[in-house]
Design a protein around this motif. Structure first.
Motif, short mmCIF file in Angstrom:
data_model
loop_
_atom_site.label_atom_id
_atom_site.label_comp_id
_atom_site.label_asym_id
_atom_site.label_seq_id
_atom_site.Cartn_x
_atom_site.Cartn_y
_atom_site.Cartn_z
N PHE A 55 1.26 -1.25 -0.24
CA PHE A 55 0.04 -0.21 -0.20
C PHE A 55 1.06 1.03 -0.40
O PHE A 55 0.57 1.94 -1.04
CB PHE A 55 -1.12 -0.20 1.59
N PRO A 95 -8.61 -5.30 10.02
CA PRO A 95 -9.03 -5.36 8.54
C PRO A 95 -8.08 -5.04 7.76
O PRO A 95 -7.79 -3.91 7.32
CB PRO A 95 -10.27 -4.77 8.52
N ILE A 96 -7.50 -5.09 6.12
CA ILE A 96 -7.08 -4.92 5.46
C ILE A 96 -7.06 -3.51 4.79
O ILE A 96 -6.48 -2.60 4.36
CB ILE A 96 -6.65 -6.07 4.27
N TRP A 97 -8.24 -3.77 4.61
CA TRP A 97 -9.24 -2.07 4.43
C TRP A 97 -8.81 -1.42 5.06
O TRP A 97 -8.41 0.16 5.14
CB TRP A 97 -10.39 -2.47 4.05
N ALA A 100 -5.30 -0.66 4.78
CA ALA A 100 -4.91 0.64 3.26
C ALA A 100 -4.95 2.26 3.60
O ALA A 100 -4.64 3.33 3.31
CB ALA A 100 -5.76 0.38 2.90
N ILE A 101 -6.04 2.73 4.56
CA ILE A 101 -6.61 3.79 4.92
C ILE A 101 -5.24 4.67 5.82
O ILE A 101 -5.28 5.53 5.81
CB ILE A 101 -7.75 4.08 5.78
#
Length: 320
Positions: A55, A95-97, A100-101
């Motif tokens: 990322f 969580p991966i999301w 990413a943020i």
């Protein structure tokens, strides 16, 4: 006349070293902590770390190329370090999301919004961590039990600092130093992080002034409190061995760009990081205060440089 003067942003390394060489040296120093995280948290640690690196590298590349219209600098290793350190500052079940943020905040806000490497005021990884801590407090403070203690990593477990605030039974000092307790990926093992410190001092990637001044300040401050009130929350050994103190003092407070240039300035910088960390840990709203302390002192780095930089010959005395 042809202009021969080349001016470049910090970090300025006055030796045979280069920025990529030192960046990859830091990555080597992080290997013991990474291996320990794999042992304690299993495959989740590997997935989270690789995802964070990906990322950060991708965000830096696209922001450089398409927004800043400049040549991408992902080969210097700084984006990789940001990715590793961001992963080391989050729980293994994040969580991966959300990660990413955090990576976007670290690279986009903490680094590239200032113009890229050498121009950022704050440590990018810590900007990402604090952004996530404020935005997703539940996910950032839900700690899975180490996989070596449980058949599943879905069982939540309190960190050592949380147990201090709750007056719970504390783990042994040996388990805290080895790193078999709950916590963020890279902060659980004091021994693994100290091995990284020894390596960086040996390779002269950093000097002792910042990490030692932080650790000594925390030790002395808490020891004084412990003398007057011998409660576990004031125990200096517990404070040194638990939480993100070692990770922050060794790998993030020493960031070339956001830390002072002079040795005197480094000691002042480390002293206040130590004081602020203990104050937040003991009397603040969060059980951990290293991230906030470092980012706060990042903001004071230009002022520290101003008052601790030696006068050049013929320069007038600085006012104030």
């Amino acid at each position: 006349m042809e202009n021969k003067l080349i001016v470049s942003p910090s970090p300025h390394i006055h030796s045979g070293d280069s920025i990529p060489k030192n960046m990859y040296g830091v990555l080597i120093a992080l290997i013991p902590a990474f291996l320990l995280s794999l042992y304690v948290f299993g495959l989740d640690a590997l997935i989270l770390t690789l995802a964070s690196i990906l990322f950060c590298v991708v965000f830096e590349y696209f922001i450089s190329k398409f927004i800043l219209k400049s040549e991408p600098t992902i080969s210097d290793g700084s984006a990789i370090i940001t990715g590793v350190l961001l992963a080391f500052n989050v729980p293994s079940n994040l969580p991966i999301w959300i990660l990413a943020i955090g990576a976007l905040a670290a690279i986009g806000i903490g680094k590239m919004s200032f113009g890229g490497l050498g121009k950022n005021i704050f440590n990018p990884a810590l900007v990402g961590r604090i952004f996530l801590l404020i935005s997703f407090p539940a996910q950032m403070t839900t700690w899975p039990a180490p996989v070596l203690e449980s058949a599943t990593d879905a069982i939540s477990s309190a960190t050592v600092l949380s147990q201090l605030n709750l007056s719970s039974a504390l783990p042994t000092l040996s388990s805290m130093f080895v790193g078999t307790e709950s916590g963020s990926l890279g902060e659980t093992s004091a021994i693994a992080l100290l091995l990284g410190l020894i390596y960086m001092l040996w390779k002269k990637i950093i000097t002792w002034h910042i990490p030692i001044s932080i650790l000594v300040t925390v030790a002395i401050f808490t020891a004084i409190l412990y003398i007057f009130d011998p409660q576990p929350q004031y125990n200096p050994i517990i404070h040194l061995a638990s939480g993100g103190l070692m990770l922050g003092a060794i790998f993030m407070a020493t960031d070339y760009v956001t830390s002072p240039l002079t040795k005197k300035g480094m000691v002042i910088y480390g002293f206040f990081i130590g004081i602020i960390t203990v104050c937040i840990r003991l009397w603040g709203a969060y059980p951990e205060g290293v991230s906030f302390a470092i980012v706060l002192m990042n903001g004071f780095t230009p002022l520290i440089n101003y008052y601790t930089t030696p006068k050049r010959f013929g320069e007038k005395q600085k006012n104030g």
